[in-house]
Design a protein around this motif. Structure first.
Motif, PDB file in Angstrom:
ATOM      1  N   MET A   1       0.773  -1.256  -0.010  1.00 34.54           N
ATOM      2  CA  MET A   1      -0.219  -0.011   0.051  1.00 34.54           C
ATOM      3  C   MET A   1       0.744   1.278  -0.095  1.00 34.54           C
ATOM      4  N   ILE A   2       0.225   2.144   0.213  1.00 40.09           N
ATOM      5  CA  ILE A   2       0.722   3.883  -0.564  1.00 40.09           C
ATOM      6  C   ILE A   2       0.529   4.556   0.388  1.00 40.09           C
ATOM      7  N   LYS A   3       1.416   5.418   1.869  1.00 48.21           N
ATOM      8  CA  LYS A   3       0.842   5.787   2.838  1.00 48.21           C
ATOM      9  C   LYS A   3       1.533   7.229   2.227  1.00 48.21           C
ATOM     10  N   ALA A   4       0.677   8.350   2.681  1.00 48.03           N
ATOM     11  CA  ALA A   4       1.456   9.616   2.535  1.00 48.03           C
ATOM     12  C   ALA A   4       0.895  10.500   4.071  1.00 48.03           C
ATOM     13  N   GLU A   5       1.961   9.808   4.860  1.00 43.24           N
ATOM     14  CA  GLU A   5       2.054  11.003   5.823  1.00 43.24           C
ATOM     15  C   GLU A   5       3.029  12.160   6.059  1.00 43.24           C
ATOM     16  N   HIS A   6       1.371  12.850   6.568  1.00 43.26           N
ATOM     17  CA  HIS A   6       1.901  14.980   6.541  1.00 43.26           C
ATOM     18  C   HIS A   6       3.171  15.145   5.825  1.00 43.26           C
ATOM     19  N   VAL A   7       2.736  15.381   4.663  1.00 43.96           N
ATOM     20  CA  VAL A   7       3.092  15.929   3.202  1.00 43.96           C
ATOM     21  C   VAL A   7       3.306  17.554   3.226  1.00 43.96           C
ATOM     22  N   PHE A   8       4.103  18.428   2.953  1.00 44.82           N
ATOM     23  CA  PHE A   8       4.522  19.027   2.982  1.00 44.82           C
ATOM     24  C   PHE A   8       5.602  19.262   1.772  1.00 44.82           C
ATOM     25  N   LYS A   9       5.163  20.828   0.886  1.00 44.85           N
ATOM     26  CA  LYS A   9       5.855  20.437  -0.228  1.00 44.85           C
ATOM     27  C   LYS A   9       6.109  22.211  -0.098  1.00 44.85           C
ATOM     28  N   ASP A  10       7.505  22.462  -0.372  1.00 41.85           N
ATOM     29  CA  ASP A  10       7.302  24.045  -0.374  1.00 41.85           C
ATOM     30  C   ASP A  10       8.245  24.440  -1.929  1.00 41.85           C
ATOM     31  N   PHE A  11       7.763  25.548  -2.869  1.00 44.07           N
ATOM     32  CA  PHE A  11       8.815  25.028  -3.855  1.00 44.07           C
ATOM     33  C   PHE A  11       9.044  26.980  -3.562  1.00 44.07           C
TER      34      PHE A  11
ATOM     35  N   LEU B   1      -2.458  10.571   3.389  1.00 45.33           N
ATOM     36  CA  LEU B   1      -3.671   9.344   2.849  1.00 45.33           C
ATOM     37  C   LEU B   1      -2.556   7.904   2.132  1.00 45.33           C
ATOM     38  N   ASP B   2      -4.057   7.339   2.813  1.00 43.12           N
ATOM     39  CA  ASP B   2      -3.428   5.907   2.150  1.00 43.12           C
ATOM     40  C   ASP B   2      -4.648   5.187   0.990  1.00 43.12           C
ATOM     41  N   ILE B   3      -3.589   4.154   0.669  1.00 48.45           N
ATOM     42  CA  ILE B   3      -4.400   4.500  -0.810  1.00 48.45           C
ATOM     43  C   ILE B   3      -3.943   2.464  -0.222  1.00 48.45           C
ATOM     44  N   ASN B   4      -4.805   2.032   0.025  1.00 49.93           N
ATOM     45  CA  ASN B   4      -4.709   0.154   0.292  1.00 49.93           C
ATOM     46  C   ASN B   4      -4.769  -0.244  -1.276  1.00 49.93           C
ATOM     47  N   LYS B   5      -3.828  -1.611  -1.504  1.00 51.50           N
ATOM     48  CA  LYS B   5      -4.510  -2.485  -2.634  1.00 51.50           C
ATOM     49  C   LYS B   5      -5.843  -2.328  -2.617  1.00 51.50           C
ATOM     50  N   GLY B   6      -5.388  -2.429  -4.670  1.00 51.55           N
ATOM     51  CA  GLY B   6      -6.687  -2.764  -5.020  1.00 51.55           C
ATOM     52  C   GLY B   6      -7.578  -1.557  -5.058  1.00 51.55           C
ATOM     53  N   GLU B   7      -6.994  -0.511  -4.250  1.00 52.11           N
ATOM     54  CA  GLU B   7      -8.557   0.803  -4.302  1.00 52.11           C
ATOM     55  C   GLU B   7      -8.204   1.602  -5.547  1.00 52.11           C
TER      56      GLU B   7
ATOM     57  N   SER C   1      -4.608  23.631  -6.462  1.00 49.31           N
ATOM     58  CA  SER C   1      -4.674  23.426  -5.554  1.00 49.31           C
ATOM     59  C   SER C   1      -3.177  21.895  -4.551  1.00 49.31           C
ATOM     60  N   GLY C   2      -2.654  21.751  -5.255  1.00 45.88           N
ATOM     61  CA  GLY C   2      -1.881  20.687  -5.506  1.00 45.88           C
ATOM     62  C   GLY C   2      -1.693  19.176  -5.572  1.00 45.88           C
ATOM     63  N   LYS C   3      -2.455  18.950  -7.084  1.00 44.08           N
ATOM     64  CA  LYS C   3      -2.961  17.586  -6.692  1.00 44.08           C
ATOM     65  C   LYS C   3      -1.762  17.304  -7.961  1.00 44.08           C
ATOM     66  N   SER C   4      -1.261  17.687  -9.363  1.00 42.32           N
ATOM     67  CA  SER C   4      -0.086  17.105  -9.167  1.00 42.32           C
ATOM     68  C   SER C   4       1.093  17.218  -8.326  1.00 42.32           C
ATOM     69  N   THR C   5       1.032  18.005  -7.948  1.00 44.16           N
ATOM     70  CA  THR C   5       2.596  18.251  -6.799  1.00 44.16           C
ATOM     71  C   THR C   5       2.582  16.359  -6.028  1.00 44.16           C
ATOM     72  N   PHE C   6       0.640  16.612  -5.538  1.00 48.00           N
ATOM     73  CA  PHE C   6       1.030  15.569  -4.345  1.00 48.00           C
ATOM     74  C   PHE C   6       1.798  13.889  -4.866  1.00 48.00           C
ATOM     75  N   LEU C   7       0.775  13.827  -6.547  1.00 43.03           N
ATOM     76  CA  LEU C   7       0.637  12.514  -7.384  1.00 43.03           C
ATOM     77  C   LEU C   7       2.610  12.964  -7.372  1.00 43.03           C
TER      78      LEU C   7
END
Ligand SMILES: Nc1ncnc2c1ncn2[C@@H]1O[C@H](COP(=O)(O)OP(=O)(O)O)[C@@H](O)[C@H]1O
Ligand SMILES: [Mg+2]
Lengths: 225, 241
Positions: B1-11, B22-28, B38-44
């Motif tokens: 699974m993918i776990k993003a934990e308290h991710v911050f990103k500054d430019f 955000l958690d992304i479980n297997k198969g989800e 809003s930061g969608k691309s940056t998050f990906l």
């Protein structure tokens, strides 16, 4: 007018000698272009890379070679440095090719760097996202596209080399320029031999320009984006 | 699974991600929506480290990406395929060469194996007849299907889609969404940024609404679309629907 024609008649036996000097000229230009290309790639990768020391060295290198006269660099390489390190018989042609190559590397690195910068950032990202490492990405994905973009500029660089190579006559390389001087001295007649060389340079540059134009047109036709 | 934990990103001084978890479980299948900027691309891009988070962790199968060395990053990226809005096919390679390049170079597949795999994938996205074409000869929809196949050729466990249909002419959107949908049905774990709300309703297990660098809502599609909780989400849905 008549004495000019007589002049050409007089030097006629030496005209092939002058014209064949173009092979020396083109040989130096080609040798230098190959060295310059390889060096240019290395320098450009250093410049865009993250290692500060390497990019600093590459920038200083470029600055020095672009900031001093080529004829001065050639004199330094042929007369000054060999004397300094006690080297006796330096082959002038080799010396010319290397010096021109080192010089051309500085110019090529700027051309190649701009070519790499012009490659869509998405290409780096797509390759990275596929797990492709830095070097294979550069070699297989980025540089082929960069070089395609800059082929016209590189052809110009080659033409410049061909023309500038005339200054190797100052270190006794018998290129076309030098040969026109030798023949001039031999017959004590300047205009006909120099005119032959002059026209020949121009013809060769016109041919190279035409070849460059062809390559450019072919590339733009198969433009893939 | 993918776990993003308290991710911050500054430019520089711009704060783009502000504490994203955000958690992304297997198969989800997680669909991320939200206004532009809003930061969608940056998050990906933080998920496969095309961007390095300023703070926080991203874990893929319990492996913390942020602390990895470059070589290991490349290794993890093999598990995560990405599809971009503007395709980013390799223009100097044919369709087939686009698909076999990374499997051969990175996974060290033999050419025969890579070609076999590539052809099967092209068949699946309906483009086997284009295998010897250069990308510039393809329509937008075809390019994107090739890009999806190229990502799948690495046999990733996760797929990230960043607005895969936003650069397409309307009549080509469906062919691409169909491919993504069939991928969802095959059980692929996916994170999809999209403005196609109908599609989101259909394929998502979870809809995440991002605004101004934060996740404001995370819910089932049914609950989110029928009953958004925040005013921002309500506004956004009103504008887009
Ligand atoms: N490389 C970058 N440098 C500076 N600012 C960036 C960079 N990438 C994105 N941004 C900024 O981050 C914000 C969010 O961008 P993005 O993640 O692309 O949003 P979205 O995908 O939701 O439209 C935008 O304001 C954008 O200008
Ligand atoms: Mg975006």
């Amino acid at each position: 007018m008549e004495h000019v024609i007589t002049g050409f008649k007089t030097i006629a036996p030496s005209i092939p000698y002058i014209i064949n000097g173009i092979w020396v000229t083109l040989g130096i230009a080609l040798g230098a272009a190959i060295i310059g290309f390889v060096l240019g790639i290395l320098l450009s990768l250093c410049k865009i890379g993250k290692i500060k020391l390497l990019s600093g060295i590459a920038r200083a290198y470029t600055s020095i070679f672009r900031g001093t006269p080529l004829i001065m660099q050639l004199a330094l390489a042929y007369f000054a440095i060999p004397q300094l390190i006690g080297l006796n018989d330096v082959n002038p042609t080799t010396c010319a090719i290397v010096t021109f190559g080192l010089n051309s590397g500085a110019y090529m690195s700027e051309i190649i760097r701009s070519g790499i910068n012009a490659v869509d950032k998405g290409q780096f990202e797509a390759a990275s996202a596929l797990g492709v490492g830095y070097w294979p990405m550069m070699r297989d994905i980025i540089l082929p596209q960069a070089i395609k973009n800059i082929l016209p500029a590189m052809m110009n660089e080659f033409i410049t080399l061909t023309k500038d190579s005339a200054i190797v006559s100052t270190i006794a390389v018998t290129d076309m320029m030098r040969r026109s001087q030798i023949v001039s001295a031999e017959y004590y007649m300047y205009f006909p031999p120099m005119f032959v060389a002059f026209i020949m340079y121009y013809i060769v540059v016109l041919i190279l320009t035409a070849v460059g134009g062809r390559i450019e047109r072919r590339l733009s036709r198969s433009d893939q984006s | 699974m993918i776990k993003a934990e308290h991710v911050f990103k500054d430019f520089g001084s711009t704060k783009v991600l502000k504490d994203v978890t955000l958690d992304i479980n297997k198969g989800e299948v997680v669909v991320i929506i939200g206004p532009s900027g809003s930061g969608k691309s940056t998050f990906l891009r933080c998920i496969n480290l095309l961007e390095q988070p300023t703070k926080g962790n991203v874990l893929i199968d319990d492996q913390d990406l942020v602390s990895l060395k470059q070589k290991q990053v490349t290794k993890v990226r093999e598990k995560v395929g990405m599809v971009f809005q503007h395709f980013h096919l390799f223009p100097h390679k044919t369709v087939l060469d686009n698909l076999i390049y990374a499997p051969m170079k990175v996974k060290k597949l033999s050419k025969d194996e890579a070609v076999k795999r590539a052809e099967a994938l092209l068949e699946k996205v309906g483009l086997l007849d284009k295998k010897n074409q250069y990308p510039n000869k393809l329509s937008g929809g075809q390019k994107q299907r090739v890009a999806i196949a190229r990502a799948l050729a690495m046999e990733p466990e996760y797929m990230l889609f960043d607005e895969p249909t936003s650069a397409l002419d309307p009549e080509m959107v469906k062919e691409v969404l169909d491919v993504i949908q069939s991928l969802a049905e095959s059980g692929m774990t996916m994170v999809i940024v999209t403005h196609e709300m109908g599609f989101a309703k259909q394929v998502a297990n979870k809809v995440v609404f991002m605004d101004d660098g934060r996740i404001l809502e995370s819910n089932t599609p049914a609950a989110f679309f029928s009953n958004p909780k925040t005013d921002r989400a309500k506004d956004f849905l009103e504008k887009i629907l």
